[in-house]
Motif scaffolding. Structure first.
Motif, mmCIF file in Angstrom:
data_model
loop_
_atom_site.group_PDB
_atom_site.id
_atom_site.type_symbol
_atom_site.label_atom_id
_atom_site.label_comp_id
_atom_site.label_asym_id
_atom_site.label_seq_id
_atom_site.Cartn_x
_atom_site.Cartn_y
_atom_site.Cartn_z
ATOM 1 N N LEU A 1 29.498 41.789 28.614
ATOM 2 C CA LEU A 1 29.599 40.665 29.555
ATOM 3 C C LEU A 1 28.742 40.905 30.796
ATOM 4 O O LEU A 1 28.095 39.979 31.304
ATOM 5 C CB LEU A 1 31.066 40.451 29.964
ATOM 6 C CG LEU A 1 31.980 39.837 28.907
ATOM 7 C CD1 LEU A 1 33.427 39.827 29.374
ATOM 8 C CD2 LEU A 1 31.541 38.417 28.574
ATOM 9 N N VAL A 2 28.703 42.162 31.258
ATOM 10 C CA VAL A 2 27.872 42.485 32.426
ATOM 11 C C VAL A 2 26.406 42.210 32.102
ATOM 12 O O VAL A 2 25.671 41.608 32.895
ATOM 13 C CB VAL A 2 28.073 43.951 32.860
ATOM 14 C CG1 VAL A 2 27.046 44.357 33.915
ATOM 15 C CG2 VAL A 2 29.475 44.166 33.415
ATOM 16 N N ALA B 1 28.438 31.331 29.874
ATOM 17 C CA ALA B 1 29.577 31.584 28.976
ATOM 18 C C ALA B 1 30.200 32.945 29.290
ATOM 19 O O ALA B 1 31.429 33.114 29.235
ATOM 20 C CB ALA B 1 29.126 31.531 27.527
ATOM 21 N N ALA B 2 29.356 33.907 29.628
ATOM 22 C CA ALA B 2 29.870 35.235 30.013
ATOM 23 C C ALA B 2 30.669 35.121 31.301
ATOM 24 O O ALA B 2 31.725 35.744 31.450
ATOM 25 C CB ALA B 2 28.718 36.220 30.190
ATOM 26 N N TYR C 1 35.817 34.920 34.224
ATOM 27 C CA TYR C 1 36.620 34.050 35.096
ATOM 28 C C TYR C 1 38.007 33.824 34.483
ATOM 29 O O TYR C 1 39.027 33.968 35.163
ATOM 30 C CB TYR C 1 35.872 32.730 35.266
ATOM 31 C CG TYR C 1 36.487 31.745 36.226
ATOM 32 C CD1 TYR C 1 36.235 31.825 37.588
ATOM 33 C CD2 TYR C 1 37.286 30.707 35.763
ATOM 34 C CE1 TYR C 1 36.777 30.902 38.472
ATOM 35 C CE2 TYR C 1 37.833 29.783 36.644
ATOM 36 C CZ TYR C 1 37.572 29.884 37.992
ATOM 37 O OH TYR C 1 38.118 28.972 38.851
ATOM 38 N N ASP C 2 38.027 33.497 33.197
ATOM 39 C CA ASP C 2 39.309 33.237 32.539
ATOM 40 C C ASP C 2 40.182 34.490 32.512
ATOM 41 O O ASP C 2 41.403 34.413 32.606
ATOM 42 C CB ASP C 2 39.086 32.720 31.108
ATOM 43 C CG ASP C 2 38.459 31.328 31.116
ATOM 44 O OD1 ASP C 2 38.537 30.640 32.157
ATOM 45 O OD2 ASP C 2 37.861 30.942 30.092
ATOM 46 N N GLU C 3 39.533 35.626 32.363
ATOM 47 C CA GLU C 3 40.278 36.887 32.278
ATOM 48 C C GLU C 3 40.864 37.300 33.633
ATOM 49 O O GLU C 3 41.986 37.788 33.704
ATOM 50 C CB GLU C 3 39.321 37.986 31.757
ATOM 51 C CG GLU C 3 39.880 39.385 31.763
ATOM 52 C CD GLU C 3 40.785 39.689 30.568
ATOM 53 O OE1 GLU C 3 40.711 38.936 29.583
ATOM 54 O OE2 GLU C 3 41.568 40.651 30.654
ATOM 55 N N LEU C 4 40.121 37.097 34.697
ATOM 56 C CA LEU C 4 40.505 37.707 35.976
ATOM 57 C C LEU C 4 40.912 36.749 37.080
ATOM 58 O O LEU C 4 41.431 37.192 38.105
ATOM 59 C CB LEU C 4 39.342 38.587 36.479
ATOM 60 C CG LEU C 4 39.061 39.833 35.646
ATOM 61 C CD1 LEU C 4 37.767 40.486 36.080
ATOM 62 C CD2 LEU C 4 40.197 40.827 35.781
ATOM 63 N N ILE D 1 33.869 45.333 36.126
ATOM 64 C CA ILE D 1 33.967 44.039 36.805
ATOM 65 C C ILE D 1 35.227 43.889 37.659
ATOM 66 O O ILE D 1 35.149 43.420 38.795
ATOM 67 C CB ILE D 1 33.882 42.885 35.786
ATOM 68 C CG1 ILE D 1 32.576 42.990 34.993
ATOM 69 C CG2 ILE D 1 33.910 41.541 36.482
ATOM 70 C CD1 ILE D 1 32.482 42.009 33.846
ATOM 71 N N ALA D 2 36.379 44.279 37.116
ATOM 72 C CA ALA D 2 37.634 44.059 37.873
ATOM 73 C C ALA D 2 37.616 44.814 39.211
ATOM 74 O O ALA D 2 37.844 44.196 40.262
ATOM 75 C CB ALA D 2 38.840 44.429 37.032
#
Lengths: 195, 76
Positions: A9-10, A19-20, A25-28, A70-71
């Motif tokens: 994703l990065v 889309a990535a 966005y949906d995850e975090l 990312i998080a």
């Protein structure tokens, strides 16, 4: 999200893949918003900070290191933005009235009694969290709500792992004490009302 | 007790931004990503031409400096 997926994703984010972005966005998004909301205790502020956090990610996307996690990256930015906000506005730490706007959430429980009991406990925890000092609140939120491990949370706060452990331990003890006092004061009030 | 408290904090329900705001955030981020993607794509051919030119000129300059230095020391 496993590490392999995150690295992929990065890489796609660095190429500007929307889309990535959606996957991240949906995850975090909910975790990030919950962290900001409980930290700031104001929905409008939390939403502004959330928007700026995501915008920072996309503006910085091309310069992300391929091994970026990312998080922790997002929580670091969110925390910095919140600290800047507090510095600029000199936010009063005691205003907790806005906290109740967090309710109601959609929670499914097996019975109305259990729902009421759980909801009452959650309200007490929310109240206690809201009246904790910001430094204690943020470490609890990063670990418990943000889902970061202690090393990542220490990085986000810019402190050593040992300092984070101490801060977390103090925060947990403080929360326990506050909940205990809350229960005792409720019992006291009931004792005055019920003969 | 304290571990149980951490679990309880962790199990507090997650909040969501208002739907309209969440959609606005997503669309603004998409705009930024798409703009950057377009800019990167547009600058790629220019970079493909200029990078070898700049590298070539740098190489020529270095070669000239070496030749000049060798002439000064009488090697050439």
């Amino acid at each position: 999200m496993d590490r392999e997926t995150e690295l992929c994703l990065v890489e796609r984010l660095r190429d500007g893949d929307t889309a990535a972005f959606d996957a991240v966005y949906d995850e975090l998004n909910a975790r990030l918003f919950t962290f900001l909301l409980r930290l700031s205790r104001r929905r409008d502020v939390a939403e502004d900070l959330l928007e700026e956090t995501w915008l920072r990610l996309v503006r910085h996307a091309a310069r992300l290191r391929p091994d970026t996690r990312i998080a922790p990256w997002l929580f670091t930015v969110a925390r910095h933005l919140y600290v800047s906000y507090v510095r600029s506005r000199v936010l009063e730490d005691s205003a907790s009235a806005g906290l109740m706007t967090l309710w109601p959430f959609n929670i499914s429980h097996s019975s109305p009694f259990e729902a009421a009991a759980a909801s009452e406990l959650e309200r007490r925890i929310e109240r206690a969290l809201a009246s904790m000092p910001a430094s204690s609140r943020e470490v609890l939120l990063l670990v418990a709500v943000g889902g970061l491990d202690q090393a990542d949370a220490a990085d986000v706060c810019g402190i050593s792992l040992e300092a984070l452990r101490q801060r977390l331990s103090r925060a947990r003890a403080l929360l326990a004490r506050m909940l205990d006092e809350d229960v005792r004061s409720t019992t006291h009030v009931l004792g005055e009302v019920v003969p | 007790m304290t571990d149980r408290l951490s679990q309880l904090v962790g199990h507090l329900p997650h909040a969501e931004p208002r739907r309209a705001r969440a959609d606005r955030i997503r669309s603004r981020c998409h705009e930024v990503l798409e703009r950057r993607h377009r800019q990167a794509a547009a600058s790629r051919p220019v970079r493909r031409i200029w990078e070898p030119v700049v590298a070539g000129l740098g190489g020529l300059y270095l070669l000239a400096a070496i030749v000049l230095a060798l002439e000064m020391y009488g090697v050439l």
